[in-house]
Design an enzyme around this catalytic site. Structure first.
Site, short mmCIF file in Angstrom:
data_model
loop_
_atom_site.label_atom_id
_atom_site.label_comp_id
_atom_site.label_asym_id
_atom_site.label_seq_id
_atom_site.Cartn_x
_atom_site.Cartn_y
_atom_site.Cartn_z
N THR A 1 3.35 2.71 6.13
CA THR A 1 1.94 2.37 5.97
C THR A 1 1.12 3.38 6.76
OG1 THR A 1 0.19 0.88 6.71
CG2 THR A 1 2.32 0.53 7.71
N ARG B 1 -6.95 -0.43 8.19
CA ARG B 1 -7.04 -1.89 8.06
C ARG B 1 -7.60 -2.47 9.35
NH1 ARG B 1 -2.27 -5.13 5.03
NH2 ARG B 1 -1.05 -3.58 6.10
N GLY C 1 0.83 -1.21 0.00
CA GLY C 1 0.00 0.00 0.00
C GLY C 1 0.86 1.25 0.00
N ASP D 1 0.50 0.16 11.66
CA ASP D 1 0.24 -1.09 12.38
C ASP D 1 1.41 -2.06 12.35
OD1 ASP D 1 0.07 -1.68 9.72
OD2 ASP D 1 -1.71 -2.93 9.89
N ASP E 1 4.36 -4.93 6.26
CA ASP E 1 4.86 -6.25 6.67
C ASP E 1 5.01 -7.22 5.51
OD1 ASP E 1 2.15 -6.44 6.40
OD2 ASP E 1 1.78 -7.38 8.35
N ASP F 1 -1.48 3.02 8.14
CA ASP F 1 -2.17 2.37 9.26
C ASP F 1 -1.32 2.37 10.54
OD1 ASP F 1 -4.00 1.76 7.27
OD2 ASP F 1 -3.10 -0.20 6.89
N ARG G 1 1.04 -5.07 -5.81
CA ARG G 1 0.95 -6.24 -4.94
C ARG G 1 1.25 -7.44 -5.84
NH1 ARG G 1 -1.06 -4.18 -0.01
NH2 ARG G 1 -2.47 -2.45 -0.29
P1 ADP Z 1 2.46 -4.25 2.64
O1 ADP Z 1 3.92 -4.28 2.38
O2 ADP Z 1 1.90 -2.87 2.63
O3 ADP Z 1 2.10 -5.06 3.86
P2 ADP Z 1 1.53 -6.44 0.95
O4 ADP Z 1 1.17 -7.33 2.08
O5 ADP Z 1 0.61 -6.39 -0.21
O6 ADP Z 1 1.73 -4.93 1.41
O7 ADP Z 1 2.96 -6.88 0.44
C1 ADP Z 1 3.63 -6.16 -0.59
C2 ADP Z 1 4.34 -7.11 -1.52
O8 ADP Z 1 5.37 -7.80 -0.80
C3 ADP Z 1 3.49 -8.21 -2.12
O9 ADP Z 1 2.77 -7.78 -3.22
C4 ADP Z 1 4.52 -9.25 -2.51
O10 ADP Z 1 5.16 -8.89 -3.72
C5 ADP Z 1 5.52 -9.11 -1.36
N1 ADP Z 1 5.20 -10.13 -0.34
C6 ADP Z 1 4.16 -10.13 0.53
N2 ADP Z 1 4.16 -11.24 1.28
C7 ADP Z 1 5.22 -11.96 0.91
C8 ADP Z 1 5.78 -13.21 1.31
N3 ADP Z 1 5.21 -13.96 2.26
N4 ADP Z 1 6.89 -13.62 0.68
C9 ADP Z 1 7.47 -12.88 -0.28
N5 ADP Z 1 7.00 -11.70 -0.71
C10 ADP Z 1 5.90 -11.24 -0.13
#
Ligand code: ADP
Length: 354
Positions: free
Chosen positions: A129, A175, A15, A133, A107, A131, A76
């Site tokens: 983020t 969130r 995000g 969080d 995260d 949020d 994402r």
């Molecule tokens: P944020 O970083 O804001 O929490 P996301 O959860 O969508 O957002 O994660 C961002 C990107 O990080 C994902 O689109 C993916 O490319 C990568 N990612 C997320 N989870 C994993 C994971 N378990 N292993 C490897 N890459 C991940």
């Protein structure tokens, strides 16, 4: 500087959040000043799969400091989570001689950073983020700007509520977390704040609104965190029915994700970025830069992710196995401290919302 680092990459992922651009700019400038080349990786981890990247100079990050969103774009990227996608990302790093990466996001982004680190591409995370969080850090980029946007909107609604003796229920992003709701609720003088982290006594809140109305109060703001599902709109109707105060509903939604970053977001973005570059060039890997009691520190991503799960009550079996009993105790104490901080602030909001 380690000879190893001739060229590093920077990306924004997950995000978007105001302040990401300030962080990208500072990563680029700090690294270039240290004689390291910088590669901008576009659309988060996807850019490593599609080879959407380019070497940038100081001027390529001009005029983004004050701009919301992310000039590197975000995505994402599900493919990055697959073995093939990950291998492609590693191959791209090798092909373009990217010796390390600074990954700015939440995260999910840090999980990706860990995967890269374990496969030989040292990666450092910067928390961003709206949020806020991410349990391991007191501050994530974008939070202050998002809250100030809610504040601006809420103040405007208060003006018109005062004129017409109305109530306005505002549902804010976050969130599953109630940080935005809690802090903006206090700053807006909300009559009630509804979020997942604290019990909400609906009957008491309605009585309080009625009592304030009887004292002559004309404007009422109620803040609901989006983490409380299917509640805000119905509650607006209930307030009107039970108190007789005309009640409107407002969901600013993604408006609060955008906008020019505040001073706090630009400043902390710059500090986080400098620290991330310093850590990377010092040979660190798989850590996230965090704020603790006003100081910028580093935390192992594996520790940060499990701490986060502990706080959110989403621990899985075996999650704590790789930590010492002392570390587990420290995590528990940290979560208890976060919880107490939150509840203390919620009690304050309740005390002064009359
Ligand atoms: P944020 O970083 O804001 O929490 P996301 O959860 O969508 O957002 O994660 C961002 C990107 O990080 C994902 O689109 C993916 O490319 C990568 N990612 C997320 N989870 C994993 C994971 N378990 N292993 C490897 N890459 C991940």
């Amino acid at each position: 500087m380690s000879q190893k680092f001739r060229r590093i990459g920077v990306l924004t992922s997950g995000g978007d959040a105001p302040g990401m651009n300030a962080a990208v700019r500072a990563v680029a400038r700090a690294a270039i000043q240290k004689g390291v080349e910088v590669v901008a990786i576009y659309e988060g981890y996807k850019g490593l799969i599609t080879e959407n990247l380019k070497v940038i100079g100081n001027r390529d990050v001009s005029n983004i400091l004050n701009v919301g969103g992310t000039a590197l774009y975000s995505d994402r990227c599900l493919e990055f989570k697959t073995e093939e996608g990950m291998q492609k990302a590693i191959d791209t790093c090798k092909k373009y001689e990217i010796d390390g990466i600074v990954a700015i996001g939440g995260d999910g982004t840090f999980r990706g950073a860990t995967d890269l680190s374990w496969r030989g591409i040292p990666t450092i995370g910067i928390p961003a983020t709206i949020d806020n969080d991410i349990t391991s850090t007191d501050y994530a980029l974008g939070f202050d700007t998002a809250m100030n946007t809610v504040l601006g909107l809420g103040d405007k609604l208060r003006d018109t509520c005062e004129s017409h003796a109305r109530c306005n229920v505002i549902e804010v992003m976050g969130r599953n977390a109630g940080y935005i709701a809690l802090q903006t609720g206090i700053a807006l003088g909300a009559s009630a704040i509804v979020l997942r982290e604290c019990d909400f006594d609906e009957a008491a809140a309605l009585e309080k609104i009625k009592a304030s109305k009887a004292e002559g109060k004309r404007n009422f703001i109620v803040i609901v965190a989006e983490g409380v599902p299917d509640f805000a709109e119905g509650f607006a109707k209930k307030i009107q029915a039970e108190t007789g105060i005309e009640t409107k509903f407002c969901r600013p939604a993604h408006i609060v994700r955008g906008g020019s970053p505040t001073l706090r977001d630009r400043l902390i973005a710059s500090q986080y970025a400098e620290k991330a570059v310093e850590l990377l060039l010092a040979g660190k890997s798989d850590v996230v830069v965090c704020m603790r009691d006003g100081k910028i520190v580093e935390t192992d991503i594996s520790y940060a992710l499990i701490l986060d799960r502990m706080y959110k009550g989403t621990l899985k079996e075996g999650d704590l196995d790789k930590f010492t009993p002392e570390q587990v105790e420290a995590m528990k104490a940290f979560c208890a401290m976060r919880d107490a901080e939150f509840k203390e602030m919620y009690a304050l909001s309740d005390l002064i919302s009359h």
